[in-house]
Scaffold this motif. Structure first.
Motif, PDB file in Angstrom:
ATOM      1  N   ARG A  48      -3.156  38.309 -27.386  1.00 24.07           N
ATOM      2  CA  ARG A  48      -1.879  37.628 -27.207  1.00 24.07           C
ATOM      3  C   ARG A  48      -0.732  38.477 -27.763  1.00 24.07           C
ATOM      4  NH1 ARG A  48       1.529  34.871 -30.399  1.00 24.07           N
ATOM      5  NH2 ARG A  48       0.222  34.557 -32.219  1.00 24.07           N
ATOM      6  N   SER A  64       9.632  29.084 -10.158  1.00 25.35           N
ATOM      7  CA  SER A  64       8.561  28.321 -10.792  1.00 25.35           C
ATOM      8  C   SER A  64       8.038  29.033 -12.036  1.00 25.35           C
ATOM      9  CB  SER A  64       7.421  28.064  -9.805  1.00 25.35           C
ATOM     10  OG  SER A  64       6.824  29.269  -9.427  1.00 25.35           O
ATOM     11  N   ALA A  65       8.303  30.342 -12.139  1.00 25.71           N
ATOM     12  CA  ALA A  65       7.799  31.088 -13.295  1.00 25.71           C
ATOM     13  C   ALA A  65       8.665  30.883 -14.531  1.00 25.71           C
ATOM     14  CB  ALA A  65       7.699  32.574 -12.975  1.00 25.71           C
ATOM     15  N   ASN A 111      10.803  28.299 -17.107  1.00 20.85           N
ATOM     16  CA  ASN A 111      10.746  26.900 -17.526  1.00 20.85           C
ATOM     17  C   ASN A 111      12.024  26.183 -17.087  1.00 20.85           C
ATOM     18  OD1 ASN A 111      10.768  24.451 -19.034  1.00 20.85           O
ATOM     19  ND2 ASN A 111       9.298  25.351 -20.441  1.00 20.85           N
ATOM     20  N   ASP A 153       3.444  27.296 -13.205  1.00 20.54           N
ATOM     21  CA  ASP A 153       3.603  28.743 -13.370  1.00 20.54           C
ATOM     22  C   ASP A 153       4.312  29.130 -14.666  1.00 20.54           C
ATOM     23  OD1 ASP A 153       2.357  29.104 -11.009  1.00 20.54           O
ATOM     24  OD2 ASP A 153       4.118  29.771  -9.870  1.00 20.54           O
ATOM     25  N   TYR A 154       5.277  28.307 -15.081  1.00 17.33           N
ATOM     26  CA  TYR A 154       6.031  28.717 -16.270  1.00 17.33           C
ATOM     27  C   TYR A 154       5.154  28.758 -17.518  1.00 17.33           C
ATOM     28  CZ  TYR A 154       6.405  23.815 -17.700  1.00 17.33           C
ATOM     29  OH  TYR A 154       6.112  22.538 -18.093  1.00 17.33           O
ATOM     30  N   ARG A 179       2.065  29.930 -17.516  1.00 23.76           N
ATOM     31  CA  ARG A 179       1.491  31.270 -17.448  1.00 23.76           C
ATOM     32  C   ARG A 179       2.513  32.309 -17.922  1.00 23.76           C
ATOM     33  NH1 ARG A 179      -0.299  33.008 -11.629  1.00 23.76           N
ATOM     34  NH2 ARG A 179       1.950  33.088 -11.469  1.00 23.76           N
ATOM     35  N   THR A 180       3.778  32.112 -17.520  1.00 26.18           N
ATOM     36  CA  THR A 180       4.820  33.042 -17.980  1.00 26.18           C
ATOM     37  C   THR A 180       4.934  33.003 -19.501  1.00 26.18           C
ATOM     38  OG1 THR A 180       6.051  32.589 -15.961  1.00 26.18           O
ATOM     39  CG2 THR A 180       7.237  33.690 -17.726  1.00 26.18           C
ATOM     40  N   ARG A 237       2.717  32.275 -21.613  1.00 29.63           N
ATOM     41  CA  ARG A 237       1.568  32.966 -22.201  1.00 29.63           C
ATOM     42  C   ARG A 237       1.717  34.472 -22.021  1.00 29.63           C
ATOM     43  NH1 ARG A 237      -2.379  28.536 -19.994  1.00 29.63           N
ATOM     44  NH2 ARG A 237      -2.397  27.153 -21.797  1.00 29.63           N
ATOM     45  N   LYS A 296       4.296  36.062 -22.137  1.00 26.95           N
ATOM     46  CA  LYS A 296       5.267  36.531 -23.120  1.00 26.95           C
ATOM     47  C   LYS A 296       4.629  36.720 -24.488  1.00 26.95           C
ATOM     48  CE  LYS A 296       9.324  34.181 -22.891  1.00 26.95           C
ATOM     49  NZ  LYS A 296      10.115  32.937 -22.650  1.00 26.95           N
ATOM     50  N   LEU A 319       3.509  34.264 -26.375  1.00 26.18           N
ATOM     51  CA  LEU A 319       3.800  33.148 -27.271  1.00 26.18           C
ATOM     52  C   LEU A 319       2.484  32.500 -27.696  1.00 26.18           C
ATOM     53  CD1 LEU A 319       6.766  31.576 -25.272  1.00 26.18           C
ATOM     54  CD2 LEU A 319       6.893  33.065 -27.262  1.00 26.18           C
ATOM     55  N   SER A 320       2.466  31.944 -28.895  1.00 29.26           N
ATOM     56  CA  SER A 320       1.248  31.301 -29.365  1.00 29.26           C
ATOM     57  C   SER A 320       1.033  30.016 -28.579  1.00 29.26           C
ATOM     58  CB  SER A 320       1.354  30.996 -30.851  1.00 29.26           C
ATOM     59  OG  SER A 320       2.351  30.031 -31.069  1.00 29.26           O
ATOM     60  N   VAL A 332       3.323  27.191 -29.546  1.00 34.38           N
ATOM     61  CA  VAL A 332       4.681  27.247 -28.987  1.00 34.38           C
ATOM     62  C   VAL A 332       4.651  26.915 -27.497  1.00 34.38           C
ATOM     63  CG1 VAL A 332       6.626  28.764 -28.472  1.00 34.38           C
ATOM     64  CG2 VAL A 332       5.506  28.877 -30.709  1.00 34.38           C
ATOM     65  N   ILE A 359       6.694  23.510 -27.214  1.00 37.26           N
ATOM     66  CA  ILE A 359       8.059  23.747 -26.722  1.00 37.26           C
ATOM     67  C   ILE A 359       8.081  23.700 -25.194  1.00 37.26           C
ATOM     68  CG2 ILE A 359      10.010  25.349 -26.685  1.00 37.26           C
ATOM     69  CD1 ILE A 359       9.645  25.225 -29.550  1.00 37.26           C
ATOM     70  N   HIS A 360       7.263  24.541 -24.568  1.00 38.29           N
ATOM     71  CA  HIS A 360       7.400  24.684 -23.117  1.00 38.29           C
ATOM     72  C   HIS A 360       6.826  23.490 -22.359  1.00 38.29           C
ATOM     73  CE1 HIS A 360       9.023  28.802 -22.662  1.00 38.29           C
ATOM     74  NE2 HIS A 360       8.642  28.847 -23.919  1.00 38.29           N
ATOM     75  N   VAL A 361       5.644  23.048 -22.721  1.00 37.55           N
ATOM     76  CA  VAL A 361       5.011  21.966 -21.962  1.00 37.55           C
ATOM     77  C   VAL A 361       5.607  20.606 -22.337  1.00 37.55           C
ATOM     78  CG1 VAL A 361       2.844  20.766 -21.497  1.00 37.55           C
ATOM     79  CG2 VAL A 361       2.883  23.254 -21.633  1.00 37.55           C
ATOM     80  N   ARG A 408       8.352  19.736 -23.648  1.00 40.22           N
ATOM     81  CA  ARG A 408       9.744  19.594 -23.232  1.00 40.22           C
ATOM     82  C   ARG A 408       9.815  19.002 -21.816  1.00 40.22           C
ATOM     83  NH1 ARG A 408      15.271  20.272 -24.861  1.00 40.22           N
ATOM     84  NH2 ARG A 408      16.133  19.623 -22.889  1.00 40.22           N
ATOM     85  N   ASN A 409       8.898  19.439 -20.957  1.00 46.06           N
ATOM     86  CA  ASN A 409       8.901  18.945 -19.582  1.00 46.06           C
ATOM     87  C   ASN A 409       8.162  17.629 -19.424  1.00 46.06           C
ATOM     88  OD1 ASN A 409      10.232  21.031 -17.739  1.00 46.06           O
ATOM     89  ND2 ASN A 409       8.967  22.278 -19.071  1.00 46.06           N
ATOM     90  N   THR A 420      10.615  14.358 -20.348  1.00 52.28           N
ATOM     91  CA  THR A 420      11.633  13.782 -19.464  1.00 52.28           C
ATOM     92  C   THR A 420      11.170  12.481 -18.805  1.00 52.28           C
ATOM     93  OG1 THR A 420      12.328  16.029 -19.074  1.00 52.28           O
ATOM     94  CG2 THR A 420      13.245  14.338 -17.629  1.00 52.28           C
TER      95      THR A 420
END
Lengths: 328, 308
Positions: free
Chosen positions: A83, A99-100, A102, B203-204, B206-207, B209, B211, B213-214, B217, B221-223, B225-226, B229
Motif C-alpha cells: 500500500r 466514476s474514478a 469520489n 471505481d472511486y 479503487r482510486t 486504494r 492512492k 490510502l489506508s 481512510v 472518509i471515502h465510502v 461519506r457517500n 447521504t
C-alpha cells in the motif's frame, strides 16, 4: 536510452476461481520508458496492471509468476508495505475519470489527501500543494476550482485532475488504463501531450489501450495480448512496421490509420474466445487466416525472432513475410 | 433554487389541504351527533336543536367545510368538551412528550442501525451479516404493540429493570423508544449495509486504494461519506414515521404524548382534540419530508436544480 528495468513481470498468472484471466504474461518496463499493452477487452490487459498495483478484485488471485519493482518482489510484500508503494512509487489512472473520482469530495481535497495522509502535511500546506498540482496539469484558476466537485468539470479536466492526483507524490511508474478512451479527439491530444511532458521528465509508464494511434504516440515498446497471454512483443516501430502475429496484423487492419485507409478497415472475424472454454492449441486459431492443423493441437510458445522481438505464432516468419509483400 | 423551494412549499401546502379535507369528511361521516355528545343524554330536543344551529350542523356541507378551513388556518379547532379548554392547546401541551419519545427513538435507530449496517457490510456473507439480516427482518415483521408488551413483561415484570410506564424518569423512555425504533433500526441497518456494499464496489474506491490510502481512510472518509447521504435523508422520513407510530406505542406504554391523547379523544368522541392531533401529526410528516428534500441539496453536491 534505457538504464535498467524498473518493473519486471514474469510468467504472471491470475485466476478468477477456475478461470484463468491472465496466463503466463511477462513484461518489462525500463526506467523512464513506456510500454503499451494492447488487446481487445477481456484480453487480460487491465487485470495484469491491477495485479501490479496489488488492486485485483477480491475474487481474483495471483496464482503464479512474479512481479518485481526495482528488484523488490511485490508479491512477497505485506499488504501494508505494498500500500505504501502505491502513490509513492506506483500510480494509476483510469478510463472514466468521473466514476474514478469520489463524487462527494472536492477535487482539491482528493488531491490534498495525498500530501496530508501520505506525507503528513498540514491541511493548509496540503491544500496549497494541491492547487500547485492542479495548475501544473493545466487547470485554469486552480485555486478557485480546487473547491469544486468532480461533476463540475469536463471529462478532459477530470482526467487532468486524475493525473495531478496520481503524480502528486512523483511516482516512478504510472499505469494509464485507457486514459483517453472516454474523451473526444481534441481533448485526447491534450491529455497525451500532458503525459508526454511527464515522460520527458523521467516518468515510466504502462499505457493500456486498444487505440493503436495512442500507443504509437506514447510508447517505445508494446505487448499485444490475446486471451490472457502475450502473443507479440517488440518495439512499437518494429511491430507497427511488420506484425509477426496474425492477431496483431488483424488489429492493425481493424484500426483506422494512414496505413489502413488505402485498403479500408477490416474487422477481425469472429469474437474473442470465452475464457471458460478456450480453443485447444493456439487460442487465436479459430479466427486466424493463417491457421493450419498444427494450430489446433499445439500451443505456440512466445518465441524470440531474429530481430529481438517475440511472437507466439507457429508461422511468425510467414506472417512477417506476408505483411511485407501485402504492405508493399 | 428559489423556484424549486416555492414549488416544494406549494406541494406541501396542497398535501396539508388534502389531509384537512379527508379528516373533515371522515369526522362528518362517523355516526353520532356532536350536539348530543356535548350536551349529554339529559338534553332536550330543543337544546339539541339550538346546539346544532350554534355549531352550524344544519348548513350545507360545503359551507361547513369552508368555515372549517378558516378555523383550521387560525388553529381554532374548537374547545375540548372532555378537557374543557382549547383543543389545540391541549394537543400542544402533549407535544413535548411525543417529541422526546421520537427523538430518543431516532437516537436508538442511529446509534444501533448505522453501526450494525456497516458491520454487516464489512462481514458480508458471514454469520454476522446474516444475523443482522435476520434481526432486521424480525424487527420489521413483529407488530410494535406485541414487542412493547413483551419488553414490558421481560424488563419490567420479570427482571424489574425498567419502568413499564411513564413515571417522569428518564429511564422510562428506554422501553417505548426502543419499541418505536426497532422496525426502523433494522430497516436502517439493511439500508446502510446495502448502500455501503454498493459504494465499496465503485471505481472511486479503487482510486482511493491506488492512492495508497489506508483501508481505514478509504472506508471512513471515502465510502462512508457517500453512504451517509441517503441515510441522512431517510432520517427525516423515519422521524415522521415515529411521530405517526407513536399513536400505538404511547398507548401501550401509557406515554402522555399526542398519540395517546388522540386515542383517548377518539374513544370519547372528543373530535376537536382528535382533529387537532391528526392535523398536527400530518404537519410534522409533511414538514419533515420537505426538510429531507432540502437536505439533499446540502449533502449531495451532484443534486442540482436540473436533476430534481
Amino acid at each position: 536510452m534505457s538504464d535498467g528495468a524498473l518493473l519486471e513481470v514474469s510468467e504472471l498468472a491470475v485466476a478468477f476461481g477456475d478461470l484463468r484471466a491472465v496466463r503466463g504474461v511477462s513484461l518489462t518496463v525500463e526506467k523512464g520508458q513506456t510500454l503499451a499493452i494492447v488487446g481487445e477487452s477481456g484480453s487480460g490487459k487491465s487485470i495484469t496492471s491491477l495485479a501490479v498495483m496489488g488492486l485485483l478484485p477480491a475474487q481474483a488471485k495471483v496464482v503464479g509468476g512474479g512481479i518485481t519493482l526495482d528488484g523488490v518482489s511485490l508479491l512477497d510484500l505485506a499488504p501494508d508495505e505494498l500500500r505504501r508503494l502505491r502513490g509513492e512509487e506506483l500510480a494509476m489512472i483510469f478510463q472514466d475519470p468521473l466514476s474514478a473520482l469520489n463524487p462527494s469530495l472536492t477535487v482539491g481535497y482528493q488531491i490534498a489527501e495525498m500530501f496530508r495522509r501520505r506525507r503528513g502535511a498540514s491541511r493548509a500546506a496540503a491544500n496549497e500543494r494541491a492547487v500547485e498540482a492542479m495548475a501544473e496539469v493545466g487547470i485554469p484558476d486552480a485555486a478557485g476550482r480546487a473547491r469544486s466537485y468532480p461533476h463540475e468539470f469536463s471529462g478532459g479536466m477530470r482526467q487532468r485532475i486524475m493525473i495531478a492526483m496520481a503524480l502528486a507524490l512523483e511516482p516512478r511508474l504510472l499505469i494509464a488504463d485507457e486514459p483517453t478512451t472516454a474523451l473526444d479527439v481534441t481533448v485526447q491530444a491534450q491529455i497525451l501531450r500532458l503525459l508526454r511532458e511527464r515522460q520527458r521528465a523521467g516518468l515510466a509508464m504502462i499505457i493500456i489501450s486498444h487505440d493503436l494511434g495512442v500507443v504509437a504516440r506514447t510508447a517505445q515498446s508494446v505487448i499485444v495480448m490475446y486471451a490472457g497471454q502475450a502473443v507479440e512483443s517488440g518495439t512499437v516501430a518494429e511491430v507497427y512496421d511488420a506484425p509477426a502475429h496474425p492477431y496483431t496484423l488483424g488489429l492493425m487492419a481493424a484500426s483506422p490509420s494512414a496505413r489502413t485507409s488505402r485498403r479500408g478497415i477490416r474487422p477481425i472475424d469472429g469474437n474473442p474466445p470465452d475464457q471458460a472454454a478456450l480453443p485447444t492449441g493456439c487460442a487465436f486459431h479459430p479466427r486466424c487466416p493463417f491457421a493450419r492443423e498444427r494450430c489446433r493441437t499445439e500451443t505456440p510458445p512466445l518465441r524470440r525472432l531474429p530481430s529481438g522481438r517475440a511472437s507466439a505464432c507457429h508461422f511468425a516468419e510467414e506472417v512477417l513475410a506476408h505483411d511485407r509483400t501485402a504492405g508493399a | 433554487m428559489i423556484h424549486y423551494l416555492v414549488r416544494r412549499l406549494a406541494q406541501s401546502v396542497l398535501l396539508l389541504f388534502g389531509a384537512i379535507t379527508i379528516v373533515f369528511l371522515v369526522l362528518r361521516v362517523i355516526p353520532g351527533d356532536p350536539a348530543a355528545l356535548i350536551l349529554g343524554s339529559q338534553a332536550t330536543q330543543a337544546d339539541l336543536a339550538a346546539k346544532r344551529a350554534e355549531l352550524g350542523l344544519g348548513d350545507p356541507l360545503l359551507l361547513q367545510y369552508v368555515r372549517h378551513l378558516g378555523d383550521v388556518v387560525r388553529l381554532d379547532f374548537g374547545d375540548s368538551w372532555r378537557l374543557g379548554g382549547d383543543a389545540f392547546a391541549a394537543v400542544i401541551d402533549r407535544l413535548p412528550a411525543t417529541i422526546t419519545l421520537a427523538g430518543f427513538a431516532l437516537g436508538f435507530t442511529l446509534a444501533l442501525g448505522f453501526p450494525l449496517g456497516v458491520y454487516a457490510a464489512r462481514h458480508k456473507g458471514k454469520l454476522a451479516d446474516r444475523a443482522v439480516s435476520y434481526f432486521s427482518l424480525t424487527g420489521q415483521a413483529l407488530p410494535a404493540f406485541w414487542v412493547g408488551i413483551m419488553l414490558v413483561l421481560i424488563f419490567s415484570r420479570t427482571l424489574n429493570l425498567l419502568p413499564a410506564t411513564a413515571d417522569g424518569s428518564a429511564v422510562a423512555l428506554v422501553l417505548p423508544a426502543f419499541t418505536l425504533a426497532l422496525p426502523f433500526l433494522g430497516w436502517l441497518a439493511r439500508l446502510v449495509r446495502n448502500g455501503t456494499l454498493e459504494e465499496l464496489g465503485r471505481d472511486y474506491v479503487r482510486t482511493a486504494r491506488a492512492k495508497g490510502l489506508s483501508e481505514r481512510v478509504v472506508f471512513n472518509i471515502h465510502v462512508l461519506r457517500n453512504t451517509l447521504t441517503p441515510v441522512v435523508t431517510v432520517l427525516g422520513l423515519i422521524l415522521g414515521h415515529f411521530i405517526a407510530d407513536a399513536v400505538i406505542i404511547e398507548q401501550v406504554f401509557a406515554w402522555p404524548g399526542i398519540g395517546s391523547l388522540m386515542i383517548e379523544s377518539i374513544q370519547n368522541r372528543d373530535y376537536a382534540v382528535a382533529e387537532a392531533a391528526i392535523i398536527l401529526i400530518a404537519v410534522f410528516y409533511i414538514g419533515l419530508n420537505l426538510l429531507v428534500d432540502l437536505l439533499y441539496f446540502a449533502l449531495d453536491p451532484r443534486v442540482t436544480l436540473e436533476t430534481v
